[in-house]
Design a protein around this motif. Sequence first.
Motif, PDB file in Angstrom:
ATOM      1  N   UNK A  27      11.823 -29.731   5.516  1.00 35.82           N
ATOM      2  CA  UNK A  27      11.060 -28.650   5.837  1.00 35.82           C
ATOM      3  C   UNK A  27      10.588 -27.747   4.772  1.00 35.82           C
ATOM      4  N   UNK A  28      11.142 -27.390   4.144  1.00 34.18           N
ATOM      5  CA  UNK A  28      10.965 -26.426   3.013  1.00 34.18           C
ATOM      6  C   UNK A  28      10.003 -27.341   1.940  1.00 34.18           C
ATOM      7  N   UNK A  29      10.187 -28.528   2.038  1.00 32.29           N
ATOM      8  CA  UNK A  29       9.203 -29.442   1.035  1.00 32.29           C
ATOM      9  C   UNK A  29       7.971 -29.656   1.741  1.00 32.29           C
ATOM     10  N   UNK A  33       4.552 -28.346  -0.130  1.00 29.71           N
ATOM     11  CA  UNK A  33       3.335 -29.332  -0.497  1.00 29.71           C
ATOM     12  C   UNK A  33       2.208 -28.984   0.199  1.00 29.71           C
ATOM     13  N   UNK A  34       2.295 -28.036   1.196  1.00 27.11           N
ATOM     14  CA  UNK A  34       0.897 -27.589   1.749  1.00 27.11           C
ATOM     15  C   UNK A  34       0.468 -26.183   1.276  1.00 27.11           C
ATOM     16  N   UNK A  35       1.344 -25.354   0.827  1.00 28.03           N
ATOM     17  CA  UNK A  35       1.110 -24.143   0.423  1.00 28.03           C
ATOM     18  C   UNK A  35       0.750 -23.982  -1.184  1.00 28.03           C
ATOM     19  N   UNK A  36       1.501 -24.845  -1.850  1.00 25.68           N
ATOM     20  CA  UNK A  36       1.201 -25.092  -3.491  1.00 25.68           C
ATOM     21  C   UNK A  36       0.136 -26.030  -3.898  1.00 25.68           C
ATOM     22  N   UNK A  37       0.132 -27.042  -3.016  1.00 17.88           N
ATOM     23  CA  UNK A  37      -0.819 -28.225  -3.524  1.00 17.88           C
ATOM     24  C   UNK A  37      -1.772 -28.554  -2.536  1.00 17.88           C
ATOM     25  N   UNK A  38      -1.978 -27.880  -1.280  1.00 21.50           N
ATOM     26  CA  UNK A  38      -2.794 -28.250  -0.259  1.00 21.50           C
ATOM     27  C   UNK A  38      -2.864 -29.653   0.353  1.00 21.50           C
ATOM     28  N   UNK A  47       0.476 -33.679  12.559  1.00 19.63           N
ATOM     29  CA  UNK A  47       0.930 -32.990  11.347  1.00 19.63           C
ATOM     30  C   UNK A  47       2.278 -32.458  11.539  1.00 19.63           C
ATOM     31  N   UNK A  48       2.945 -32.522  10.292  1.00 22.47           N
ATOM     32  CA  UNK A  48       4.269 -32.007  10.091  1.00 22.47           C
ATOM     33  C   UNK A  48       4.448 -30.574   9.493  1.00 22.47           C
ATOM     34  N   UNK A  49       3.400 -29.867   9.307  1.00 22.69           N
ATOM     35  CA  UNK A  49       3.240 -28.493   8.791  1.00 22.69           C
ATOM     36  C   UNK A  49       3.516 -27.383   9.564  1.00 22.69           C
ATOM     37  N   UNK A  50       4.351 -26.822   9.356  1.00 20.06           N
ATOM     38  CA  UNK A  50       5.102 -25.651  10.443  1.00 20.06           C
ATOM     39  C   UNK A  50       5.757 -26.340  11.518  1.00 20.06           C
ATOM     40  N   UNK A  83       7.083 -37.199  -3.165  1.00 22.59           N
ATOM     41  CA  UNK A  83       5.602 -36.374  -2.993  1.00 22.59           C
ATOM     42  C   UNK A  83       5.615 -35.156  -3.729  1.00 22.59           C
ATOM     43  N   UNK A  84       6.816 -34.361  -3.905  1.00 24.51           N
ATOM     44  CA  UNK A  84       6.916 -32.938  -4.221  1.00 24.51           C
ATOM     45  C   UNK A  84       6.689 -33.281  -5.873  1.00 24.51           C
TER      46      UNK A  84
END
Length: 302
Positions: A27-29, A33-38, A47-50, A83-84
């Motif tokens: 979850x934090x990864x 990925x979304x907040x820091x790299x888009x 989607x798995x975001x949020x 990916x991170x």
Amino acid sequence: MSNSNISQTEIHQNQWQLNQTLAESIMPLLGRLYREKGVEVLLFGKTLVNATTIDIIKTHRLSRHHSTTTVNITQTAPIIEKLIELELSPCCIDVGQLASQYWATNETHHNIGDFLMTALTESIDSSESVEARDVVLYGFGRIGRLLTRILVEKSGPGYPLRLRAIVVRGGRDGDLQKRASLLRRDSVHGQFNGSILVDEDHKALIVNGNYIQIIYANSPQDVDYTQYGINNALVVDNTGVWRDAEGLGQHVACNGASKVLLTAPGKGDIKNIVFGVNHDTIWQTTLLFQQPAVQRMLLRQL
């Protein structure tokens, strides 16, 4: 209870606990990925975001409908962890498809790094960038509030749309509090998952850190978006009041607005877009959607 039943109980409990542990670890990864790299991580299009821990587990179970074999969290977790570490440009990455391809020919996770470097060549060290487009919602009924939820949820680096303002009628005392309350609770879609603050002094709502200016106006001609630092805006008219080219043209005539999107059926020469039928019209007529990175990001949102 027989030993076999006890054994089965323990097996299922241990598997569930393992899935929970892995879901909690990624979850934090996914957020980083979304907040820091888009980078928006998907699992066969979802989607798995949020997503919550349970959402992640359930989405993996549904993967059996999209692949010949069920993709489980033990297979996607090492891919997400890798990916991170990569230098990725803003994009959408479907770990379900990647996991299906990788584990079809591999038995361990040792080659995941090399596999991703090959599979994601276009997204690694790419100079391609997406400049966020200002969005103004004209109207704040149910459609407007649902669009607000979607745009706020998706906001982040690499996402091509940024909600800047909402235009409404009114302006009476307590109006902002009322609109914030309507956004928080929907009789069909439920509670809004986030934070909503009201800035009475500047007539704005701060939703999950997104500063959204509330503009009071009775018609499009009354608005000058440049006064609020908004330029080249995409205006989404969800009022249904104007549905032909002449009426919608009033939005484009506003300072700071350049395009208008209608959420109701159009009249006259306004084309109605149906995804899967004539959605290519969007690519042909709207420069916003002509960038490859934007197309990849939005294709699953339309």
